[in-house]
Design a protein around this motif. Structure first.
Motif, PDB file in Angstrom:
ATOM      1  N   GLU A 565       0.857  -1.179   0.000  1.00  0.00           N
ATOM      2  CA  GLU A 565       0.000   0.000   0.000  1.00  0.00           C
ATOM      3  C   GLU A 565       0.895   1.231   0.000  1.00  0.00           C
ATOM      4  OE1 GLU A 565      -2.295   1.781  -0.815  1.00  0.00           O
ATOM      5  OE2 GLU A 565      -3.916   1.469   0.619  1.00  0.00           O
ATOM      6  N   GLN A 566       0.550   2.194  -0.789  1.00  0.00           N
ATOM      7  CA  GLN A 566       1.316   3.441  -0.861  1.00  0.00           C
ATOM      8  C   GLN A 566       0.366   4.600  -0.649  1.00  0.00           C
ATOM      9  OE1 GLN A 566       2.482   2.466  -4.713  1.00  0.00           O
ATOM     10  NE2 GLN A 566       4.260   1.259  -4.138  1.00  0.00           N
ATOM     11  N   GLN A 567       0.825   5.571   0.105  1.00  0.00           N
ATOM     12  CA  GLN A 567      -0.027   6.708   0.450  1.00  0.00           C
ATOM     13  C   GLN A 567       0.787   7.986   0.444  1.00  0.00           C
ATOM     14  OE1 GLN A 567      -1.287   7.934   4.630  1.00  0.00           O
ATOM     15  NE2 GLN A 567      -3.130   6.843   3.983  1.00  0.00           N
ATOM     16  N   VAL A 568       0.197   9.043  -0.092  1.00  0.00           N
ATOM     17  CA  VAL A 568       0.762  10.392   0.011  1.00  0.00           C
ATOM     18  C   VAL A 568      -0.187  11.206   0.870  1.00  0.00           C
ATOM     19  CG1 VAL A 568       1.382  12.492  -1.226  1.00  0.00           C
ATOM     20  CG2 VAL A 568       1.951  10.265  -2.197  1.00  0.00           C
ATOM     21  N   GLN A 569       0.346  11.787   1.923  1.00  0.00           N
ATOM     22  CA  GLN A 569      -0.486  12.517   2.875  1.00  0.00           C
ATOM     23  C   GLN A 569      -0.017  13.963   2.983  1.00  0.00           C
ATOM     24  OE1 GLN A 569      -0.510  10.887   6.818  1.00  0.00           O
ATOM     25  NE2 GLN A 569      -1.992  12.335   7.602  1.00  0.00           N
ATOM     26  N   LEU A 570      -0.967  14.884   2.913  1.00  0.00           N
ATOM     27  CA  LEU A 570      -0.716  16.292   3.181  1.00  0.00           C
ATOM     28  C   LEU A 570      -1.264  16.569   4.575  1.00  0.00           C
ATOM     29  CD1 LEU A 570      -1.836  17.799  -0.261  1.00  0.00           C
ATOM     30  CD2 LEU A 570       0.445  17.018   0.432  1.00  0.00           C
ATOM     31  N   LEU A 571      -0.377  16.677   5.543  1.00  0.00           N
ATOM     32  CA  LEU A 571      -0.766  16.763   6.947  1.00  0.00           C
ATOM     33  C   LEU A 571      -0.695  18.205   7.431  1.00  0.00           C
ATOM     34  CD1 LEU A 571      -1.428  15.310   9.648  1.00  0.00           C
ATOM     35  CD2 LEU A 571       1.052  15.198  10.035  1.00  0.00           C
ATOM     36  N   CYS A 572      -1.807  18.700   7.959  1.00  0.00           N
ATOM     37  CA  CYS A 572      -1.848  20.046   8.546  1.00  0.00           C
ATOM     38  C   CYS A 572      -1.505  19.941  10.031  1.00  0.00           C
ATOM     39  CB  CYS A 572      -3.234  20.662   8.374  1.00  0.00           C
ATOM     40  SG  CYS A 572      -3.387  22.321   9.091  1.00  0.00           S
ATOM     41  N   LEU A 573      -0.494  20.675  10.450  1.00  0.00           N
ATOM     42  CA  LEU A 573      -0.052  20.655  11.842  1.00  0.00           C
ATOM     43  C   LEU A 573      -0.745  21.711  12.695  1.00  0.00           C
ATOM     44  CD1 LEU A 573       3.777  20.176  11.247  1.00  0.00           C
ATOM     45  CD2 LEU A 573       2.038  18.424  11.660  1.00  0.00           C
ATOM     46  N   ASN A 574      -1.217  22.760  12.071  1.00  0.00           N
ATOM     47  CA  ASN A 574      -1.900  23.823  12.818  1.00  0.00           C
ATOM     48  C   ASN A 574      -2.783  24.596  11.850  1.00  0.00           C
ATOM     49  OD1 ASN A 574      -2.757  25.904  14.441  1.00  0.00           O
ATOM     50  ND2 ASN A 574      -0.756  26.324  15.320  1.00  0.00           N
ATOM     51  N   ALA A 575      -4.093  24.580  12.097  1.00  0.00           N
ATOM     52  CA  ALA A 575      -5.048  25.251  11.214  1.00  0.00           C
ATOM     53  C   ALA A 575      -5.443  26.625  11.720  1.00  0.00           C
ATOM     54  CB  ALA A 575      -6.295  24.381  11.053  1.00  0.00           C
ATOM     55  N   ALA A 576      -4.694  27.170  12.681  1.00  0.00           N
ATOM     56  CA  ALA A 576      -5.076  28.439  13.310  1.00  0.00           C
ATOM     57  C   ALA A 576      -5.227  29.558  12.296  1.00  0.00           C
ATOM     58  CB  ALA A 576      -4.057  28.809  14.384  1.00  0.00           C
ATOM     59  N   ASP A 577      -4.288  29.670  11.361  1.00  0.00           N
ATOM     60  CA  ASP A 577      -4.363  30.758  10.378  1.00  0.00           C
ATOM     61  C   ASP A 577      -5.593  30.616   9.491  1.00  0.00           C
ATOM     62  OD1 ASP A 577      -2.028  31.811  11.381  1.00  0.00           O
ATOM     63  OD2 ASP A 577      -0.738  30.949   9.835  1.00  0.00           O
ATOM     64  N   PHE A 578      -5.929  29.402   9.129  1.00  0.00           N
ATOM     65  CA  PHE A 578      -7.123  29.188   8.304  1.00  0.00           C
ATOM     66  C   PHE A 578      -8.394  29.543   9.082  1.00  0.00           C
ATOM     67  CE2 PHE A 578      -4.110  25.907   6.601  1.00  0.00           C
ATOM     68  CZ  PHE A 578      -3.862  26.552   5.393  1.00  0.00           C
ATOM     69  N   LEU A 579      -8.427  29.202  10.355  1.00  0.00           N
ATOM     70  CA  LEU A 579      -9.583  29.556  11.184  1.00  0.00           C
ATOM     71  C   LEU A 579      -9.718  31.066  11.282  1.00  0.00           C
ATOM     72  CD1 LEU A 579      -9.236  26.936  14.068  1.00  0.00           C
ATOM     73  CD2 LEU A 579     -10.881  26.910  12.197  1.00  0.00           C
ATOM     74  N   GLN A 580      -8.602  31.751  11.478  1.00  0.00           N
ATOM     75  CA  GLN A 580      -8.647  33.206  11.594  1.00  0.00           C
ATOM     76  C   GLN A 580      -9.178  33.843  10.309  1.00  0.00           C
ATOM     77  OE1 GLN A 580      -8.788  36.869  12.770  1.00  0.00           O
ATOM     78  NE2 GLN A 580      -8.258  35.238  14.225  1.00  0.00           N
ATOM     79  N   GLN A 581      -8.802  33.288   9.159  1.00  0.00           N
ATOM     80  CA  GLN A 581      -9.318  33.805   7.891  1.00  0.00           C
ATOM     81  C   GLN A 581     -10.834  33.679   7.828  1.00  0.00           C
ATOM     82  OE1 GLN A 581      -7.245  31.844   4.660  1.00  0.00           O
ATOM     83  NE2 GLN A 581      -5.237  32.368   5.499  1.00  0.00           N
ATOM     84  N   SER A 582     -11.363  32.573   8.351  1.00  0.00           N
ATOM     85  CA  SER A 582     -12.820  32.400   8.364  1.00  0.00           C
ATOM     86  C   SER A 582     -13.475  33.361   9.346  1.00  0.00           C
ATOM     87  CB  SER A 582     -13.172  30.954   8.727  1.00  0.00           C
ATOM     88  OG  SER A 582     -12.704  30.046   7.749  1.00  0.00           O
ATOM     89  N   TYR A 583     -12.855  33.566  10.499  1.00  0.00           N
ATOM     90  CA  TYR A 583     -13.418  34.495  11.484  1.00  0.00           C
ATOM     91  C   TYR A 583     -13.614  35.885  10.888  1.00  0.00           C
ATOM     92  CZ  TYR A 583     -11.893  31.059  15.031  1.00  0.00           C
ATOM     93  OH  TYR A 583     -11.693  29.931  15.773  1.00  0.00           O
ATOM     94  N   ARG A 584     -12.700  36.282  10.022  1.00  0.00           N
ATOM     95  CA  ARG A 584     -12.748  37.642   9.464  1.00  0.00           C
ATOM     96  C   ARG A 584     -13.971  37.880   8.598  1.00  0.00           C
ATOM     97  NH1 ARG A 584      -6.436  37.374   7.658  1.00  0.00           N
ATOM     98  NH2 ARG A 584      -5.523  37.607   9.750  1.00  0.00           N
ATOM     99  N   GLN A 585     -14.641  36.803   8.198  1.00  0.00           N
ATOM    100  CA  GLN A 585     -15.858  36.958   7.400  1.00  0.00           C
ATOM    101  C   GLN A 585     -17.058  37.317   8.276  1.00  0.00           C
ATOM    102  OE1 GLN A 585     -15.147  36.545   4.069  1.00  0.00           O
ATOM    103  NE2 GLN A 585     -13.099  36.098   4.858  1.00  0.00           N
ATOM    104  N   PHE A 586     -16.878  37.284   9.593  1.00  0.00           N
ATOM    105  CA  PHE A 586     -17.990  37.515  10.516  1.00  0.00           C
ATOM    106  C   PHE A 586     -17.780  38.799  11.300  1.00  0.00           C
ATOM    107  CE2 PHE A 586     -18.019  33.029   9.616  1.00  0.00           C
ATOM    108  CZ  PHE A 586     -19.377  32.706   9.540  1.00  0.00           C
ATOM    109  N   HIS A 587     -18.883  39.438  11.640  1.00  0.00           N
ATOM    110  CA  HIS A 587     -18.829  40.656  12.453  1.00  0.00           C
ATOM    111  C   HIS A 587     -18.350  40.347  13.860  1.00  0.00           C
ATOM    112  CE1 HIS A 587     -20.007  44.421  14.345  1.00  0.00           C
ATOM    113  NE2 HIS A 587     -20.799  43.750  15.172  1.00  0.00           N
ATOM    114  N   ALA A 588     -18.804  39.237  14.419  1.00  0.00           N
ATOM    115  CA  ALA A 588     -18.435  38.862  15.784  1.00  0.00           C
ATOM    116  C   ALA A 588     -18.306  37.346  15.863  1.00  0.00           C
ATOM    117  CB  ALA A 588     -19.481  39.359  16.786  1.00  0.00           C
ATOM    118  N   VAL A 589     -17.362  36.887  16.700  1.00  0.00           N
ATOM    119  CA  VAL A 589     -17.133  35.459  16.909  1.00  0.00           C
ATOM    120  C   VAL A 589     -17.061  35.195  18.409  1.00  0.00           C
ATOM    121  CG1 VAL A 589     -15.567  33.520  16.532  1.00  0.00           C
ATOM    122  CG2 VAL A 589     -15.850  35.247  14.737  1.00  0.00           C
ATOM    123  N   ILE A 590     -17.882  34.263  18.897  1.00  0.00           N
ATOM    124  CA  ILE A 590     -17.854  33.865  20.302  1.00  0.00           C
ATOM    125  C   ILE A 590     -17.611  32.365  20.346  1.00  0.00           C
ATOM    126  CG2 ILE A 590     -19.103  33.792  22.486  1.00  0.00           C
ATOM    127  CD1 ILE A 590     -20.826  36.093  21.496  1.00  0.00           C
TER     128      ILE A 590
END
Length: 850
Positions: A565-590
């Protein structure tokens, strides 16, 4: 005078005259077309199509080839009145060719990218493309008429315009053109028909919004008094919703997080501080609590509309056996979907609870896909309740929730789960075996698709072979994960970013190009490839987002004989920056949870800005309601588990015998659970034992929970961090005690070690081991312990079985209301338990029944 003629005269007025009577409806051409011009089948609209990057590149390429004097991205804006409502309609056409002589009108070009020739596109897609261009044409003629009347700059009103559609086939790298000359009255009729449909809907929507705001203003808090901490949470939430920004809240069990955040959110709606609320929860139980809270508000007169988005596989009519696909493999409910959609929207608008059942009822009557119908209602609900992935997952997030033309508030429940979930959303993997199966599934029906998948299989094989022969290649065993190190290894050095497998990426793109061409032609790949294709789209989506937070790993696993079996994996170690980009689409985040600690770990996991406030609230319950017992005499570390089994069996027996009732024991792994369960059943056969099993169905989960009802004496073994350790309310006698086995450390493997290394190099205040292992483990422990005390009348015990719980690291992070007692042996534990239960009995006797 006809309505069209009268309207034409009105639209010739200046913007000041047209907009003076009342506030104008600001509308983009794209919004108008999407709402009022879609007709025909859903399948033609569901094509994955070219990526945004491919579309941008094609646009730029064609725009650069435009003749001198023409303009790219030409802005259009007209102000008019439709059915008495001022409307500001705007857009941006790809290319304008101004009028060059008296005999040739101006020309507008619109560019669309495809993977097939335009004559193979479905009619519904072609009609939608032309609808946008026709409305651009009307706006251009209106704009020219206004300039001719008011600017006195020599402009001449035009009565005709040439519209040209440019379909650019990315596969052939060829552009197909189709042009038609239109007169003003034809374009005006087309545009006004669409606009009138939108305006009529807009009025209905505004009537509903007025009712929501009026009833929200008079809404009172649904309880006579606030619990301790509730008012502080409500005030902090309202300020965040009013002023915008981010807020993190650690609110222990029992405060009432849902009502304490929804109530101020509804008040913010009343004052137009926000336009829509989006409530995210990862558990079915969380959705149920939101629904119950909304119903409580509805009973007090609130007219708010709540929409629940449930997963496609749970709502699809075909999956549920309510319809069957036709000979072409297409669901009949997608045929003519947009023709029947307006009637369904009108029936659903303003309904207080748009649950999956309520939407399905309307969908069944009109023979529409219930899941797609719920997505169409997204912009028209006041409160949307859904899973994390519909906002954060780059593959499935719903664009209507990220549209910044409206002020939205994001409420994230059980936020402690978001970091790990987000890492999975931004990770992807390709496996040779699944690709081979996909190729086989296409053999008899889709030969072109099969050949492209076979190319992908070869690309994976070649990449793995090249990695194994590389002079930099090293082999990495999976550590103590329990796998056979001889059967599985990683190639290359996973601790550093490596060169991406370009040939694999090229092969993936070719497969997706074939699939997109099928969709554009209103055909579809074999249904059995659904999940595999989603995985393929995720791989290519994640690849486009790669950065320092990702690692590309190559894995080889031997499965007997010569097959690998052979596998290529793209592993994300920290998604914080991606989450912050999504937060910016909202007026407020709680973001709120019962377990958000420590702050440094949580903020980095969730991508919250460092200056955002963290509100930590005390427990509303008296410490005497819960006994917490530390048992350091049990060593549950991996290397000591054989010796720990006997001690755990004795401990469980003592706890269960201390007071009749329902108890749960939470383990770090299924293997450990099963070994303890076997020994417990051998030594205590008279005590019935119920166990959580891997991959249990919803029915099996429900049957497990039925053992934990009032009046029963059940003993259950479950997995820490699993479905029974989070998000379940065991109220009263449903659960009187929990034993937590171990400190909940994630399993040691290559991926987790990469997390540790990344945190070590990126954090100055905590060790990488703490960030990757100890803090996530503690979150699991605290969530599990939080199942015991859920109401003011609950009494129960939490037993922590591991010597590490007595270390300062853990004790310093225990909740403030805990009063842990250390038990150095089994006799001491029995003694302390007896004292706790006797004190509880004395207190109940003193207070009397109830």
């Amino acid at each position: 005078m006809s309505e069209e003629t009268a309207l034409s005269e009105q639209t010739a007025l200046s913007a000041k005259t047209a907009l003076s009577a009342k506030k104008a409806l600001r509308l983009s051409v794209g919004e108008l077309v999407a709402f009022a011009c879609r007709r025909g089948d859903l399948i033609g609209d569901r094509t994955p199509g070219p990526s945004a990057q491919e579309g941008i590149r094609a646009h730029q390429k064609l725009q650069k080839k435009r003749p001198r004097g023409s303009e790219a991205e030409f802005s259009l804006e007209v102000n008019l009145v439709c059915d008495g409502l001022p409307v500001s309609l705007s857009g941006r056409v790809d290319i304008l060719h101004p009028k060059s002589d008296l005999h040739r009108p101006a020309q507008l070009d619109e560019i669309k990218t495809t993977y097939c020739a335009p004559d193979l596109l479905s009619q519904s897609v072609r009609d939608l493309h032309w609808a946008q261009l026709k409305i651009y044409g009307f706006c251009y003629l209106q704009q020219q008429q206004y300039l001719a009347v008011h600017d006195c700059d020599g402009s001449v009103a035009e009565d005709a315009v040439t519209l040209q559609m440019l379909w650019h086939n990315l596969k052939e790298k060829k552009t197909y053109s189709e042009s038609t000359q239109y007169q003003r009255d034809e374009l005006e009729t087309f545009t006004l028909t669409a606009l009138r449909e939108y305006v009529q809907w807009h009025r209905l929507w505004q009537q509903h919004r007025t009712q929501v705001r009026q009833t929200s203003r008079t809404l009172a808090f649904p309880f006579a008094d606030y619990r301790p901490g509730q008012r502080a949470l409500a005030v902090a939430a309202y300020r965040c919703l009013r002023d915008g920004g981010e807020l993190a809240v650690e609110a222990p069990t029992g405060i009432g997080k849902t009502v304490s955040t929804l109530f101020p959110a509804i008040k913010a709606l009343a004052e137009a501080q926000v336009d829509q609320l989006v409530y995210l929860t990862a558990k079915n139980s969380g959705r149920e609590v939101v629904r119950q809270t909304a119903q409580m508000f509805h009973q007090r007169g609130l007219r708010l509309s709540l929409l629940e988005i449930q997963a496609r596989d749970k709502t699809c009519a075909c999956n549920l056996g309510l319809c069957s696909r036709d000979a072409d493999g297409i669901c009949p409910r997608t045929r003519g979907f947009f023709d029947r959609l307006p009637q369904a929207r009108r029936q659903l608008l303003g309904k207080p609870l748009l649950t999956a059942e309520a939407v399905a009822e309307v969908a069944d009557k009109l023979q529409l896909c219930p899941f797609e119908l719920s997505l169409q209602m997204l912009p028209w609900a006041d409160l949307v309740v859904c899973d994390f992935n519909y906002v954060f997952d780059p593959l499935v997030r719903m664009q209507p929730l990220l549209d910044q033309s409206r002020k939205r508030a994001l409420l994230v429940d059980e936020a402690h789960n978001l970091g790990e979930r987000a890492r999975a959303m931004y990770s992807a993997a390709l496996e040779r075996s699944s690709c081979r199966r996909a190729a086989a599934d296409c053999k008899s029906t889709h030969p072109t698709l099969r050949r492209s998948i076979q190319s992908l299989v070869r690309a994976l094989e070649n990449w793995a072979e090249a990695q194994s022969q590389s002079h930099n290649s090293r082999t990495f065993a999976p550590g103590s994960s329990g796998d056979d190190p001889a059967a599985q290894h990683w190639l290359g050095d996973p601790s550093v970013p490596e060169q991406l497998p370009v040939a694999v990426s090229r092969a993936v793109h070719k497969v997706l190009a074939v699939v997109s061409a099928l969709w554009e032609q209103s055909r579809r790949p074999p249904e059995v490839l659904g999940d595999w294709l989603k995985n393929l789209f995720r791989y290519i989506t994640v690849e486009q987002l790669l950065g320092n937070q990702h690692r590309c790993l190559t894995k080889v696993q031997t499965r007997g004989d010569r097959w690998q079996e052979q596998q290529v994996q793209l592993l994300c170690l920290n998604a914080a920056d991606f989450l912050q980009q999504s937060y910016r689409q909202f007026h407020a985040v709680i973001a709120f949870s019962a377990t958000l600690r420590p702050a440094a770990f949580i903020y980095r996991q969730l991508g919250l800005q460092q200056h955002s406030p963290l509100l930590t609230l005390p427990s509303p319950f008296h410490p005497a309601q819960q006994g917490v017992f530390l048992c350091p005499y049990v060593d549950t570390r991996y290397r000591a588990r054989d010796a720990a089994i006997s001690a755990l069996v004795e401990m469980v027996t003592r706890v269960y015998a201390s007071r009749p009732g329902n108890y749960l024991v939470f383990f770090p792994s299924y293997r450990f659970l099963q070994r303890v369960a076997e020994e417990f059943s051998r030594r205590q056969p008279h005590i019935a034992l119920v166990q959580q099993t891997p991959g249990a169905s919803e029915r099996a989960r429900s049957e497990f929970l039925q053992h934990f009802s009032d009046g029963r004496h059940s003993l259950g073994f479950a997995i820490m961090g699993g479905v029974f350790g989070e998000g379940v309310d065991y109220r009263g006698e449903q659960l009187v005690g929990t034993i937590v086995v171990g400190v909940g450390l994630p399993q040691v493997n290559v991926e987790q070690e990469l997390l540790r290394q990344a945190w070590s190099s990126d954090n100055e205040t905590a060790s990488g081991f703490d960030m990757a292992y100890r803090y996530p483990g503690l979150t699991r422990v605290l969530q599990t312990a939080g199942r015991v005390i859920r109401t003011e009348s609950d009494r129960g015990v939490v037993v922590l079985a591991d010597a590490r719980f007595t270390e300062p690291f853990y004790r310093d992070l225990f909740p403030a209301h805990w009063q842990p007692q250390t038990c150095d042996n089994g006799e001491a534990l029995s003694r302390q338990l007896a004292q706790f239960w006797q004190a509880t009995t004395d207190q109940e006797t003193e207070n009397g029944p109830g």
